[in-house]
Write an enzyme that holds these catalytic residues in place. Structure first.
Site, PDB file in Angstrom:
ATOM      1  N   SER A 110     -71.617  63.668-101.358  1.00  7.89           N
ATOM      2  CA  SER A 110     -72.054  64.451-100.203  1.00  7.89           C
ATOM      3  C   SER A 110     -73.554  64.738-100.217  1.00  7.89           C
ATOM      4  CB  SER A 110     -71.232  65.748-100.160  1.00  7.89           C
ATOM      5  OG  SER A 110     -71.490  66.445 -98.994  1.00  7.89           O
TER       6      SER A 110
ATOM      7  N   ASP B 143     -76.488  65.089 -93.902  1.00  9.61           N
ATOM      8  CA  ASP B 143     -76.536  64.991 -95.358  1.00  9.61           C
ATOM      9  C   ASP B 143     -76.168  63.574 -95.790  1.00  9.61           C
ATOM     10  OD1 ASP B 143     -73.838  65.155 -94.707  1.00  9.61           O
ATOM     11  OD2 ASP B 143     -73.299  66.148 -96.580  1.00  9.61           O
TER      12      ASP B 143
ATOM     13  N   ASP C 155     -73.498  61.921 -96.967  1.00  8.35           N
ATOM     14  CA  ASP C 155     -72.293  61.222 -96.500  1.00  8.35           C
ATOM     15  C   ASP C 155     -71.993  61.560 -95.046  1.00  8.35           C
ATOM     16  OD1 ASP C 155     -71.484  63.861 -97.017  1.00  8.35           O
ATOM     17  OD2 ASP C 155     -69.419  63.242 -97.373  1.00  8.35           O
TER      18      ASP C 155
ATOM     19  N   ASP D 117     -71.185  64.376 -93.304  1.00  8.84           N
ATOM     20  CA  ASP D 117     -70.203  65.290 -92.717  1.00  8.84           C
ATOM     21  C   ASP D 117     -70.885  66.586 -92.267  1.00  8.84           C
ATOM     22  OD1 ASP D 117     -70.595  66.254 -95.264  1.00  8.84           O
ATOM     23  OD2 ASP D 117     -68.471  66.576 -95.705  1.00  8.84           O
TER      24      ASP D 117
END
Ligand code: MG
Length: 450
Positions: A93, A231, A233, A235
């Protein structure tokens, strides 16, 4: 030992996250589920290595593997619902480039529930894996998910725009979706940090204000209608208005909570315990109800409370589209909202301002729970007489009669304790924050010394 934190398994490469671990998670998942698994990864330097281990583990149990490769997490969740019985995302993430991890999804696109994570851990630690006979081992198929996903979001949002949008992808996987999605809606798009690079050369991948403050100046220089940052990844979503002002993450949640509750004339909104009082203010005004839930479980909150909307700071879930965090739907709907009732700086004007301050206290993982409990007890003693409600989910959230609140909770992913205070005035906030922060720091020192 616990492998799963608030958002899947996450940690530093070789310290916690290894190719062996990824393979075991694959072996456990394939022992727990059967059928097809969709596997994706973010752009980190270690993600291909870990993905291949994961695929080996899955294949060893007889699962068929669909390899989506480089993809943002929300698109992987969407693709899992469409194509597979389980989904796996290799990502850390917004963590630093040294880290990596795994997020696991069910066939309906929900992230694994806490009980499921415990069951997977049990299989991993027992070593009781399913072993496919030589003629039961299935194939790996490469699948292209992203373009179908972009079309699905375009269909759902169903809106054409002429707005100018600045997009900052943090050199993460969102760069493969957002610019194309926004152009697909008709927007004029300016992109920065929008090529995928696991070293994150542009900026730190966490889209908190300190890391993306430069976007405010860029908004003014380019004359765009909004800026969006993500960010690693993809999400998360952070937003700047057309004046170049950062829109507080709670304000973004409040904006959508208000929209959904007004549309339905009521309903329940679930938000994580670290979100602020402005959400309650707008939801209650619109005739809805706010329920606070633990971090990392919006999908669980939606199911449990039949919620019409769920969110954590920077992470919004639109249940009508799917039960996963989806910032691409958020950006599409935000543009629609701006076109219909904007500009953005005007849209957020009737959302009341509360002042928030947060910081972390370093604390080794093994003492976190004890320090949090002792510190919260002392803070409660000091504030007795003013307390409205104390929630003990993922830590302690102490809400006061004047709308202020203090949160003390162990980080689910790092050796830190998070301290948050929010109040209707800056003075009150500072007073509460200093008291809570110094209490936690002192408890952390005392506990470590013992
Ligand atoms: Mg993320």
């Amino acid at each position: 030992m616990k492998l799963f934190g608030t958002a899947g398994i996450r940690g530093t490469l070789w310290e916690k996250v290894t190719p062996e671990l990824a393979m075991k998670v694959g072996m456990a998942l394939g022992s727990y589920k059967s059928g097809k698994a969709l596997v994706g990864r973010d752009g980190r330097t270690s993600s291909v290595m870990l993905k291949n281990s994961m695929i080996s583990g899955l294949l060893s149990t007889g699962m068929e593997v669909l390899d989506a490769d480089l993809i943002p997490t929300p698109a992987l969740a969407w693709g899992t619902r469409k194509l597979a019985d389980a989904g796996v995302m290799i990502t850390a993430s917004h963590n630093p480039p040294t880290d990596n991890g795994v997020k696991v999804f069910n066939g309906d696109g929900t992230e694994f529930y806490v009980e499921q994570e415990r069951e997977l851990e049990d299989i991993i630690f027992s070593g009781d894996f399913k072993k496919a006979r030589w003629d039961e081992i299935k194939a790996v198929r490469n699948v292209e998910v992203i373009s179908d996903y972009i079309n699905a979001v375009l269909d759902f949002v169903d809106h054409e725009t002429t707005l100018k949008v600045l997009y900052d992808g943090a050199n993460g996987a969102g760069s493969l979706v957002a610019p194309y999605l926004l152009r697909g809606m008709g927007a004029k798009v300016f992109s920065v940090n929008a090529h995928v690079d696991g070293h994150f050369p542009g900026r730190k991948p966490e889209p908190r204000y300190e890391n993306i403050a430069y976007l405010g100046r860029m908004v003014r220089e380019l004359g765009v209608d909004l800026a969006i940052a993500q960010d690693g990844d993809a999400d998360r979503i952070a937003v700047f208005d057309e004046k170049g002002n950062y829109v507080d993450e709670d304000t973004v949640i409040a904006l959508f909570a208000k929209l959904y509750v007004e549309e339905r004339g009521g309903g329940t909104v679930v938000v994580s315990i670290d979100t602020g009082s402005r959400i309650d203010a707008v939801v209650e005004r619109a005739g809805g109800k706010v329920v606070r839930i633990p971090l990392g479980q919006p999908h669980d909150g939606i199911k449990r409370y039949k919620a019409i909307f769920a969110a954590e700071p920077w992470k919004l879930v639109h249940p009508k589209f799917g039960p996963w965090i989806d910032p691409f739907v958020t950006m599409g709907l935000l543009i629609k909202l701006i076109d219909e009732s904007g500009p953005l700086s005007e849209l957020v004007k009737d959302i009341p301002t509360y002042y928030l301050r947060k910081a972390n206290v370093l604390c080794p993982d093994e003492y976190k729970a004890e320090v949090v409990r002792k510190a919260a007890e002392e803070v409660e003693r000091k504030l007795s007489g003013e307390i409205k409600e104390v929630l003990t989910i993922s830590g302690f959230r102490i809400a006061l009669d004047d709308g202020s609140w203090i949160l003390i909770r162990p980080s689910g992913t790092e050796p830190k304790i998070r301290v948050v205070a929010e109040a209707p005035s800056e003075k009150r906030r500072d007073e509460l924050f200093k008291m809570a922060y110094s209490t936690v720091s002192r408890m952390a020192k005392e506990t470590e010394k013992k």
